[in-house]
Structures are given as structure tokens and as C-alpha cells.
Design an enzyme around this catalytic site. Structure first.
Site, PDB file in Angstrom:
ATOM      1  N   LYS A 205     -43.311 -45.837  -8.376  1.00 10.10           N
ATOM      2  CA  LYS A 205     -42.759 -44.494  -8.180  1.00 10.10           C
ATOM      3  C   LYS A 205     -43.546 -43.451  -8.995  1.00 10.10           C
ATOM      4  O   LYS A 205     -43.992 -42.432  -8.485  1.00 10.10           O
ATOM      5  CB  LYS A 205     -41.283 -44.506  -8.588  1.00 10.10           C
ATOM      6  CG  LYS A 205     -40.668 -43.180  -8.892  1.00 10.10           C
ATOM      7  CD  LYS A 205     -40.415 -42.373  -7.656  1.00 10.10           C
ATOM      8  CE  LYS A 205     -39.958 -40.979  -8.029  1.00 10.10           C
ATOM      9  NZ  LYS A 205     -39.423 -40.228  -6.942  1.00 10.10           N
ATOM     10  N   ASN A 209     -46.221 -40.349  -7.545  1.00  8.73           N
ATOM     11  CA  ASN A 209     -46.129 -38.927  -7.885  1.00  8.73           C
ATOM     12  C   ASN A 209     -47.379 -38.465  -8.632  1.00  8.73           C
ATOM     13  O   ASN A 209     -47.901 -37.377  -8.371  1.00  8.73           O
ATOM     14  CB  ASN A 209     -44.886 -38.653  -8.734  1.00  8.73           C
ATOM     15  CG  ASN A 209     -43.641 -38.507  -7.866  1.00  8.73           C
ATOM     16  OD1 ASN A 209     -43.738 -38.482  -6.650  1.00  8.73           O
ATOM     17  ND2 ASN A 209     -42.491 -38.422  -8.488  1.00  8.73           N
ATOM     18  N   LEU A 251     -53.615 -31.507  -0.512  1.00 10.23           N
ATOM     19  CA  LEU A 251     -54.909 -30.947  -0.920  1.00 10.23           C
ATOM     20  C   LEU A 251     -54.856 -29.421  -0.847  1.00 10.23           C
ATOM     21  O   LEU A 251     -55.879 -28.763  -0.797  1.00 10.23           O
ATOM     22  CB  LEU A 251     -56.031 -31.472  -0.007  1.00 10.23           C
ATOM     23  CG  LEU A 251     -56.321 -32.972  -0.124  1.00 10.23           C
ATOM     24  CD1 LEU A 251     -57.397 -33.384   0.866  1.00 10.23           C
ATOM     25  CD2 LEU A 251     -56.760 -33.337  -1.545  1.00 10.23           C
ATOM     26  N   ALA A 253     -54.580 -25.888  -2.202  1.00 10.19           N
ATOM     27  CA  ALA A 253     -54.712 -25.147  -3.465  1.00 10.19           C
ATOM     28  C   ALA A 253     -53.661 -24.044  -3.510  1.00 10.19           C
ATOM     29  O   ALA A 253     -53.175 -23.585  -2.480  1.00 10.19           O
ATOM     30  CB  ALA A 253     -56.113 -24.550  -3.559  1.00 10.19           C
ATOM     31  N   GLY A 254     -53.297 -23.633  -4.708  1.00  9.36           N
ATOM     32  CA  GLY A 254     -52.294 -22.571  -4.828  1.00  9.36           C
ATOM     33  C   GLY A 254     -51.939 -22.330  -6.282  1.00  9.36           C
ATOM     34  O   GLY A 254     -52.785 -22.460  -7.171  1.00  9.36           O
ATOM     35  N   CYS A 261     -39.300 -33.208  -9.739  1.00  6.39           N
ATOM     36  CA  CYS A 261     -39.943 -34.514  -9.953  1.00  6.39           C
ATOM     37  C   CYS A 261     -41.295 -34.414 -10.637  1.00  6.39           C
ATOM     38  O   CYS A 261     -41.490 -34.986 -11.711  1.00  6.39           O
ATOM     39  CB  CYS A 261     -40.120 -35.225  -8.620  1.00  6.39           C
ATOM     40  SG  CYS A 261     -38.609 -35.945  -8.014  1.00  6.39           S
ATOM     41  N   LYS A 264     -41.606 -33.355 -14.417  1.00  5.87           N
ATOM     42  CA  LYS A 264     -40.904 -34.298 -15.304  1.00  5.87           C
ATOM     43  C   LYS A 264     -41.587 -35.668 -15.273  1.00  5.87           C
ATOM     44  O   LYS A 264     -41.824 -36.278 -16.320  1.00  5.87           O
ATOM     45  CB  LYS A 264     -39.450 -34.397 -14.829  1.00  5.87           C
ATOM     46  CG  LYS A 264     -38.600 -35.383 -15.554  1.00  5.87           C
ATOM     47  CD  LYS A 264     -37.156 -35.236 -15.131  1.00  5.87           C
ATOM     48  CE  LYS A 264     -36.855 -35.794 -13.766  1.00  5.87           C
ATOM     49  NZ  LYS A 264     -36.828 -37.252 -13.654  1.00  5.87           N
ATOM     50  N   LYS A 321     -40.950 -24.468  -3.684  1.00  2.99           N
ATOM     51  CA  LYS A 321     -41.703 -24.605  -2.445  1.00  2.99           C
ATOM     52  C   LYS A 321     -40.829 -24.010  -1.343  1.00  2.99           C
ATOM     53  O   LYS A 321     -39.628 -23.780  -1.555  1.00  2.99           O
ATOM     54  CB  LYS A 321     -42.049 -26.069  -2.143  1.00  2.99           C
ATOM     55  CG  LYS A 321     -40.839 -26.962  -1.895  1.00  2.99           C
ATOM     56  CD  LYS A 321     -41.268 -28.371  -1.498  1.00  2.99           C
ATOM     57  CE  LYS A 321     -40.051 -29.218  -1.169  1.00  2.99           C
ATOM     58  NZ  LYS A 321     -40.395 -30.570  -0.760  1.00  2.99           N
TER      59      LYS A 321
HETATM   60  C1  UDX Z   1     -41.989 -34.848  -4.663  1.00  4.14           C
HETATM   61  C2  UDX Z   1     -42.573 -36.072  -3.917  1.00  4.14           C
HETATM   62  O1  UDX Z   1     -43.262 -35.619  -2.735  1.00  4.14           O
HETATM   63  C3  UDX Z   1     -41.483 -37.061  -3.557  1.00  4.14           C
HETATM   64  O2  UDX Z   1     -42.054 -38.220  -2.972  1.00  4.14           O
HETATM   65  C4  UDX Z   1     -40.723 -37.446  -4.824  1.00  4.14           C
HETATM   66  O3  UDX Z   1     -39.662 -38.330  -4.513  1.00  4.14           O
HETATM   67  C5  UDX Z   1     -40.197 -36.210  -5.542  1.00  4.14           C
HETATM   68  O4  UDX Z   1     -41.275 -35.290  -5.800  1.00  4.14           O
HETATM   69  P1  UDX Z   1     -40.698 -32.617  -3.974  1.00  4.14           P
HETATM   70  O5  UDX Z   1     -40.578 -32.322  -5.425  1.00  4.14           O
HETATM   71  O6  UDX Z   1     -39.515 -32.393  -3.106  1.00  4.14           O
HETATM   72  O7  UDX Z   1     -41.136 -34.153  -3.741  1.00  4.14           O
HETATM   73  O8  UDX Z   1     -41.856 -31.681  -3.405  1.00  4.14           O
HETATM   74  P2  UDX Z   1     -43.245 -31.829  -2.656  1.00  4.14           P
HETATM   75  O9  UDX Z   1     -43.102 -31.388  -1.265  1.00  4.14           O
HETATM   76  O10 UDX Z   1     -43.887 -33.125  -2.886  1.00  4.14           O
HETATM   77  O11 UDX Z   1     -44.083 -30.686  -3.413  1.00  4.14           O
HETATM   78  C6  UDX Z   1     -44.241 -30.720  -4.829  1.00  4.14           C
HETATM   79  C7  UDX Z   1     -44.948 -29.478  -5.334  1.00  4.14           C
HETATM   80  O12 UDX Z   1     -46.345 -29.567  -5.049  1.00  4.14           O
HETATM   81  C8  UDX Z   1     -44.482 -28.159  -4.737  1.00  4.14           C
HETATM   82  O13 UDX Z   1     -44.398 -27.218  -5.786  1.00  4.14           O
HETATM   83  C9  UDX Z   1     -45.571 -27.781  -3.768  1.00  4.14           C
HETATM   84  O14 UDX Z   1     -45.692 -26.391  -3.600  1.00  4.14           O
HETATM   85  C10 UDX Z   1     -46.803 -28.359  -4.465  1.00  4.14           C
HETATM   86  N1  UDX Z   1     -47.898 -28.693  -3.547  1.00  4.14           N
HETATM   87  C11 UDX Z   1     -47.725 -29.667  -2.607  1.00  4.14           C
HETATM   88  C12 UDX Z   1     -49.125 -28.052  -3.665  1.00  4.14           C
HETATM   89  O15 UDX Z   1     -49.311 -27.172  -4.528  1.00  4.14           O
HETATM   90  N2  UDX Z   1     -50.149 -28.418  -2.848  1.00  4.14           N
HETATM   91  C13 UDX Z   1     -50.010 -29.388  -1.893  1.00  4.14           C
HETATM   92  O16 UDX Z   1     -51.005 -29.658  -1.192  1.00  4.14           O
HETATM   93  C14 UDX Z   1     -48.761 -30.026  -1.767  1.00  4.14           C
END
Ligand code: UDX
Length: 431
Positions: A205, A209, A251, A253-254, A261, A264, A321
Site C-alpha cells: 500500500k 502511493n 504524469l 505537472a501542476g 493519503c 501522510k 483535486k
Molecule cells: C490516492 C491514491 O490514488 C489511492 O490509491 C489511495 O488509496 C489514496 O491516495 P486520492 O488521495 O483520492 O487517492 O487522490 P488521487 O486522485 O490519487 O490524487 C492525489 C493528488 O495527486 C491530487 O492532489 C492530485 O491533484 C495530484 N495529482 C494526481 C497530480 O498532481 N498529478 C497527477 O498526474 C495525478
């Protein structure tokens, strides 16, 4: 759905993971009691009100009232339970480790479960937690109760579909009977069950992440290089992601990641390794790149504006997000705090974000309509990739602003269109 193999299940914790787990297990035909310690939450859930935005969840809760109940009372939850799911949160301790006190408190309650066959931990926990819970169960005279780690990979905004149609269901158990039981609970779920030992499941897990975080920080670092060299990150990563060995996901960018999750779990994994004398250099750099990302964006906008003092700056998006109301560890808090510290007047807009912290939001002004927020402003920042922002008439917006300057922190909008609309347009890795 009447499932002949249905079980009676107690779910501890009515947060995101616990509620999705409870509702989906009920949907699969099991009898579920969800226990939480917050009275207002249990009362609201008993009336069918879900305390946060998660598509499909309230329909599942309302559609399974015969099999799904909520309670404050651990004994009531455990009275008929054959399986106990632990879905409580594990916030960081002052030392940065995961605080397991809520997990252990649930385990201590299990002595009052006469029919219990297994305890299943879904909370994200450090490696070795299963061993400690096993010892605790044995000490409490519960050696007959099996233990399984069943980490959760669902993402907010699509958690229900992730649960019912998962890529994989990881079942970490050190005995076959427990693994069989947990696998059987998912017999109608559309996804492969992968069995392994408890330690491997716990690490799988955190590693998943961490690898997703690594991809994002790598994209962000290459985006910085794009800005210096005149390349375009969208084109670079578009080409890179077409390689099936790499794939296109994560992938983008931002302004970097946030949420309940990644921030932490990244720190927890780093900390966990360091407790054993290991220094995870790559992960440390991945976290540092993410911490710098909103600050870098603000520096670029500040250079453009010649300082933030006295400027009206609009934050478009506050949630971590799009598609969620969750603001936990969102980059928006860093953006708002920095803008305020530099003397800006901060206006914000978000269609869903649920503000739970007074700081820094008490010192900002929230608008329901992004156009109202933008009227008379000196600059705007896209903080969350809300698709409705694409629908705005940006030429109109440019006319209404005191200065049409926009930093697109999620590369949501089209640079040529924004410039044609009259904007000084900055974005991430698209010089
Ligand atoms: C994440 C994991 O995807 C999931 O498997 C786990 O159980 C919990 O953490 P979540 O926190 O809901 O899920 O969000 P996720 O959609 O994965 O996005 C995480 C963060 O990454 C967001 O802030 C998003 O904006 C950012 N992100 C995601 C990017 O900056 N670029 C990307 O290409 C994808």
C-alpha cells in the site's frame, strides 16, 4: 442482492474508507454495522446523510438500509460480528509516525465479540502493525481470531467504483483460513484477489502511493526544466506516457499533490524506514519537490505582478483535486497562506470545498460565482482542475479584471486561447 455467503460485519470508523467499505459490503449482501465515536456523524448517517461528497455513496447507503446500520456502541456493532474491519484514521504523531492508538482501541474492544473469526485492517498502517495486533489479540485470549491486512487503494471521487471494480484486492494473512474468509467476502467483486503475507501487504500500500507520488514529482521537476528550455511538459509527458512500460497516468505537472493519503503516507514511509536506520533519499526528494511546487508557482506570479502587496488575487479551486470537497493537505492552503503573508487580498472560489480549518480561510473571501470573484482582480490562480473553469468566457473575464493575469497551476486552459482572450498567461512547464 441476497448472498448465501453473506456475513455479519462490524466496520470501525465512518470516515471515507469506513463508509465506502461498509456501504459496499452491504451492497454485496453482507449485514454491516458501522461504528463511529462522533455522535453527530452517527445520527446524520442514520438519517441517510453522508457527511462528505462521494459520488454514488449516499445511493448505496440509502439503498441498503436493511443491511446497513450505524452506531456509537462498539458492543452493539460486535454483537453478531464474524468479521471486524478497522477503518479508523492513523494521523501522524508529533514524531511523524502513524498514530495507531485508534487502531489499538478497536482491537481492545474485540473481546466483546463472541462470534468473531477475523479482524481486517484497512487503515494505512506501518509494517509490523499486524504483528503487534496479533500479540494484542493473543494476550486478550483471541488466538482463534485471524488477522488480515486488506489495504485500500480507492481514490476519492471514485471510491465506490474503485471498491466494487478494483484493479486488485490485496489480502495479507498468515493463515489460509483467514485469507479464504476475506477473499470470500469479495466473491461478487469484479477484481482479482492477490494473497500474500501481512508484511508484504502493508508495504504494498505505502509503496503504491509512494510510486505515484514519485511520478508526479518527476513530472513537476521535468516541467521546471521545460520552462528553462522552452519545451512543453504536456507534449513531453504525452510522448513519454505512450510507452506501455510507462503509461500516461500520474504524469500531470501542476501545483503538486495533496489529500488525505499521499502527504501522510509519504512521510509515514520515510519515517518508518528512518526508525530502522534507513534514509529513503529518493522519497525524501519526491516530498521536497512537492513542497516547493506551490511556492515556485507563487514566485513566478509574484515576479509577473511585481509583488503581491495590496493586490486582489483570486484562487480558482480550493479542494485538493476536482470532484471532491476534501481540502485535507490541499496545496490551496499553502497558496492562500503565502498570498496573505505577502499582503494580498485573497478571494476564492470552489464549487464543493468543505472548509474545516479557520486558518487561513477566515482571512479570505469566498464567492459562489468565479466571475464575481474575478471582477476587479489583479491576478488569478487555477489551484484545482475544476472542468467548469474551461466553460468561462475568458475574454469577458479579462475585461472585468483590473489586470488580466492568470497562473494556471493545473495546465487546465489552452495557452493560445487564453492569450487571445487578453491574458498574461503563465502555467506549469509550458513556457
Ligand atoms: C490516492 C491514491 O490514488 C489511492 O490509491 C489511495 O488509496 C489514496 O491516495 P486520492 O488521495 O483520492 O487517492 O487522490 P488521487 O486522485 O490519487 O490524487 C492525489 C493528488 O495527486 C491530487 O492532489 C492530485 O491533484 C495530484 N495529482 C494526481 C497530480 O498532481 N498529478 C497527477 O498526474 C495525478
Amino acid at each position: 442482492m441476497d448472498n448465501p455467503a453473506s456475513r455479519t460485519i462490524a466496520v470501525f470508523g465512518a470516515g471515507y474508507i469506513g463508509l465506502v467499505t461498509g456501504a459496499c459490503l452491504a451492497e454485496l449482501g453482507h449485514r454491516v454495522v458501522v461504528r463511529d465515536i462522533v455522535p453527530a456523524k452517527v445520527e446524520a448517517l442514520s438519517r441517510g446523510e453522508v457527511p462528505f461528497h462521494e459520488p454514488g455513496l449516499s445511493e448505496l447507503i440509502l439503498g441498503n438500509t436493511e443491511r446497513l446500520r450505524f452506531t456509537l456502541d462498539a458492543r452493539e456493532a460486535l454483537a453478531g460480528a464474524e468479521v471486524a474491519y478497522v477503518c479508523v484514521d492513523t494521523p501522524p504523531t508529533p514524531a511523524g509516525d502513524a498514530d495507531l492508538s485508534r487502531v489499538h482501541a478497536v482491537v481492545d474492544d474485540l473481546v466483546s465479540a463472541p462470534h468473531l473469526a477475523a479482524v481486517v485492517v484497512k487503515s494505512t498502517v506501518p509494517i509490523g502493525t499486524g504483528d503487534r495486533i496479533r500479540e494484542r489479540l493473543d494476550r486478550a485470549g483471541l488466538s482463534h481470531v485471524g488477522y488480515a491486512a486488506n489495504p485500500e487503494f480507492t481514490a476519492e471521487g471514485k471510491a465506490v467504483s474503485d471498491f466494487l471494480h478494483p484493479d486488485r484486492i490485496i489480502v495479507g494473512a498468515d493463515d489460509d483460513a483467514t485469507a479464504d474468509l476475506v477473499a470470500d467476502l469479495h466473491r461478487d467483486v469484479d477484481g482479482p484477489v492477490v494473497r500474500m503475507d501481512v508484511h508484504s501487504a502493508e508495504l504494498a500500500k505505502l509503496t503504491a502511493n509512494a510510486l505515484l507520488m514519485t511520478r508526479i514529482s518527476f513530472a513537476n521537476e521535468i516541467a521546471t526544466l521545460c520552462e528553462v528550455t522552452g519545451a512543453d511538459i504536456e507534449k513531453v509527458m504525452g510522448a513519454v506516457g505512450m510507452d506501455p512500460r510507462i503509461g500516461p497516468q500520474f504524469l500531470r505537472a501542476g501545483l503538486g499533490w495533496g489529500g488525505s493519503c499521499f502527504p501522510k503516507d509519504g512521510v509515514a514511509l520515510k519515517q518508518l524506514a528512518s526508525n530502522d536506520g534507513l534514509y529513503l533519499q529518493l522519497l525524501t526528494a519526491v516530498i521536497e519537490v512537492n513542497n516547493l511546487q506551490p511556492r515556485r508557482a507563487l514566485q513566478r506570479l509574484k515576479d509577473e505582478l511585481g509583488g503581491f502587496g495590496g493586490k486582489r488575487v483570486v484562487m480558482l479551486g480550493m479542494a485538493f483535486k476536482a470532484g471532491t470537497d476534501d481540502m485535507r493537505q490541499a496545496p490551496s492552503a499553502v497558496v492562500a497562506s503565502r498570498l496573505l503573508a505577502e499582503g494580498a487580498e485573497v478571494r476564492c472560489w470552489d464549487p464543493l470545498a468543505r472548509v474545516t480549518e479557520p486558518e487561513p480561510w477566515g482571512r479570505t473571501t469566498r464567492y459562489d460565482d468565479p466571475r464575481e470573484a474575478l471582477a476587479g482582480a489583479h491576478a488569478a490562480i487555477v489551484v484545482t482542475e475544476w472542468p467548469q473553469l474551461r466553460e468561462l468566457d475568458w475574454a469577458d473575464v479579462a475585461d472585468s479584471m483590473a489586470a488580466p493575469v492568470l497562473f494556471d497551476g493545473r495546465n487546465l486552459l489552452d495557452p493560445a486561447e487564453m492569450r487571445a482572450a487578453g491574458f498574461t498567461y503563465l502555467s506549469v512547464g509550458r513556457s
